[in-house]
Motif scaffolding. Structure first.
Motif, PDB file in Angstrom:
ATOM      1  N   GLU A   1      44.510  46.145  51.482  1.00 17.49           N
ATOM      2  CA  GLU A   1      43.684  47.337  51.629  1.00 17.49           C
ATOM      3  C   GLU A   1      44.478  48.394  52.381  1.00 17.49           C
ATOM      4  OE1 GLU A   1      39.282  48.279  53.573  1.00 17.49           O
ATOM      5  OE2 GLU A   1      40.835  47.312  54.767  1.00 17.49           O
TER       6      GLU A   1
ATOM      7  N   SER B   1      32.926  46.450  43.314  1.00 19.46           N
ATOM      8  CA  SER B   1      33.031  47.596  44.232  1.00 19.46           C
ATOM      9  C   SER B   1      32.130  48.720  43.752  1.00 19.46           C
ATOM     10  CB  SER B   1      34.465  48.086  44.358  1.00 19.46           C
ATOM     11  OG  SER B   1      34.927  48.649  43.146  1.00 19.46           O
TER      12      SER B   1
ATOM     13  N   GLY C   1      32.676  43.255  47.478  1.00 17.75           N
ATOM     14  CA  GLY C   1      32.569  44.618  47.985  1.00 17.75           C
ATOM     15  C   GLY C   1      31.110  45.019  48.110  1.00 17.75           C
TER      16      GLY C   1
ATOM     17  N   GLU D   1      34.457  41.675  53.162  1.00 20.75           N
ATOM     18  CA  GLU D   1      34.376  43.103  53.444  1.00 20.75           C
ATOM     19  C   GLU D   1      33.809  43.348  54.839  1.00 20.75           C
ATOM     20  OE1 GLU D   1      35.493  45.864  53.201  1.00 20.75           O
ATOM     21  OE2 GLU D   1      34.571  46.979  51.545  1.00 20.75           O
TER      22      GLU D   1
ATOM     23  N   HIS E   1      42.838  47.195  45.670  1.00 23.06           N
ATOM     24  CA  HIS E   1      42.148  48.229  46.443  1.00 23.06           C
ATOM     25  C   HIS E   1      42.845  49.561  46.192  1.00 23.06           C
ATOM     26  CE1 HIS E   1      41.002  50.546  50.092  1.00 23.06           C
ATOM     27  NE2 HIS E   1      39.888  49.826  50.034  1.00 23.06           N
TER      28      HIS E   1
ATOM     29  N   TRP F   1      38.408  47.898  41.938  1.00 21.11           N
ATOM     30  CA  TRP F   1      38.095  48.710  43.115  1.00 21.11           C
ATOM     31  C   TRP F   1      38.100  50.175  42.723  1.00 21.11           C
ATOM     32  CZ3 TRP F   1      36.476  46.307  47.438  1.00 21.11           C
ATOM     33  CH2 TRP F   1      36.117  47.152  48.514  1.00 21.11           C
TER      34      TRP F   1
ATOM     35  N   HIS G   1      40.347  42.887  55.219  1.00 23.88           N
ATOM     36  CA  HIS G   1      39.878  44.273  55.320  1.00 23.88           C
ATOM     37  C   HIS G   1      39.628  44.609  56.778  1.00 23.88           C
ATOM     38  CE1 HIS G   1      38.405  45.312  50.974  1.00 23.88           C
ATOM     39  NE2 HIS G   1      39.617  44.794  50.993  1.00 23.88           N
TER      40      HIS G   1
END
Length: 354
Positions: A142, A350, A302, A243, A90, A41, A187
């Protein structure tokens, strides 16, 4: 002509730099920037956009900082700090300058003050989450910010922790927002005080008002499956939502839309790939699915909007050979067309637009 750089992290030992040309509809890998292992991430600093942060999602988790050059490539790591646990999945950079990283495998995390205009890690405050619910584990996934609070979805605890600062600015747990039992909140995103959460274990999306601090629950306004109807009964399929994004409305796309990625982690694979559910968010917080866009990718973890008017969406799958794809929003923003694809690196997790 729109030419933009995209940085991408994954379960690799580098951060990839791409150049996206919207007119030529090309996506070119320009550099593999060495990093620590598994920079899964990545996040750009808010206070200093020339700084990038990346987790090392390994057993001895860490966060690194890098300088972003004008051509979209990176310096070597400037600074690094331990996250104090296993598997940070994250990293979040706050507008106030702190950086937070939560350890999915450790039930804890850190909030770090930054020095040298955001490039050097300073004092680290550890956070350890209680074990709540029936799962017997904490899996913080997250961090997002709402006013002066940090919200942390805990997939194992079926709750969202509320971290609040004291007068010195030091964060600690100040409350929680409980979530449906067994749902696995992963998330979340906030729009007009509505908390919109994707739940990995139930593959659902919920909306609710953020309750006052001290009130640990809030009635759900919506609680919907995001799995496409024609995939729900697919033999061998197993879905795990990943996500959720709510790009701010603008003059081109003026509706409030929510985008949530599905991951089919099972053995029954749809040749259309996994979908991104597009939902409308009404003024009363009600969610309604308006489209299921099939990406051609498998297991999108992501994704990120970027470019003028947040017109473009970049995504990749964590399995398969789809590589990195860039899609363009069309219509009211509820439809997509693919405009570029690069398969040099088959799987990434990500993205940051620069």
């Amino acid at each position: 002509m729109v030419k933009l750089n995209i940085l991408a992290g994954g379960d690799i030992a580098f951060i990839a730099s791409y150049l996206f040309d919207s007119v030529g509809q090309t996506l070119t890998l320009i550099q593999q920037n060495p990093s620590g292992q598994n920079p899964s991430w990545i996040e750009r600093s808010v206070v200093n956009p020339s700084v990038l942060y990346a987790v090392n999602e390994v057993e001895a988790g860490a966060v690194q900082s890098f300088t972003i050059f004008d051509n979209g490539t990176l310096s070597g790591a400037i600074s690094s700090i331990s996250t104090g646990g296993n598997g940070p999945a994250h990293v979040f950079a706050s507008p106030d300058g702190e950086v937070s990283a939560m350890n999915f495998g450790g039930g804890n995390g850190v909030i770090v003050t930054m020095q040298n205009n955001g490039s050097i890690f300073g004092t680290s405050t550890p956070i350890t989450f209680p074990v709540v619910g029936s799962s017997g584990v904490s899996h913080p996934h997250e961090t997002i910010q709402v006013d002066n609070e940090l919200l942390v979805p805990d997939l194992g605890g079926d709750t969202i922790w509320r971290l609040v600062p004291d007068q010195s600015g030091t964060f600690s747990i100040g409350g929680e927002i409980t979530q449906p039992t067994g749902s696995g909140p992963r998330h979340a995103a906030v729009f007009d005080n509505f908390l919109v959460t994707v739940h990995e274990l139930s593959s659902t999306i919920t909306s609710q008002l953020i309750p006052p601090l001290g009130q640990n629950s809030s009635d759900l306004i919506s609680n919907l499956s995001i799995v496409p109807v024609d995939q729900a009964a697919l033999p061998g399929a197993s879905f795990a939502a990943a996500e959720v994004l709510i790009p701010p409305p603008n003059q081109v796309f003026n509706s409030t839309l929510v985008y949530a990625s599905n991951r089919n982690t099972g053995t029954g694979i749809d040749t259309r790939g996994d979908s991104i559910a597009v939902l409308s968010l009404a003024s009363d917080g009600t969610l309604q699915i308006v489209n299921q866009f099939f990406t051609g990718l498998q297991q999108v973890r992501g994704m990120q909007f970027g470019g003028p008017d947040n017109r473009f969406l970049v995504a990749s799958g964590v399995v398969g050979n789809g590589g990195v794809m860039v899609f363009e929003r069309v219509g009211q923003g509820d439809q997509f067309v693919q405009v570029a694809n690069n398969t040099d690196i088959p799987n990434l997790t990500s993205f940051v637009w620069v």
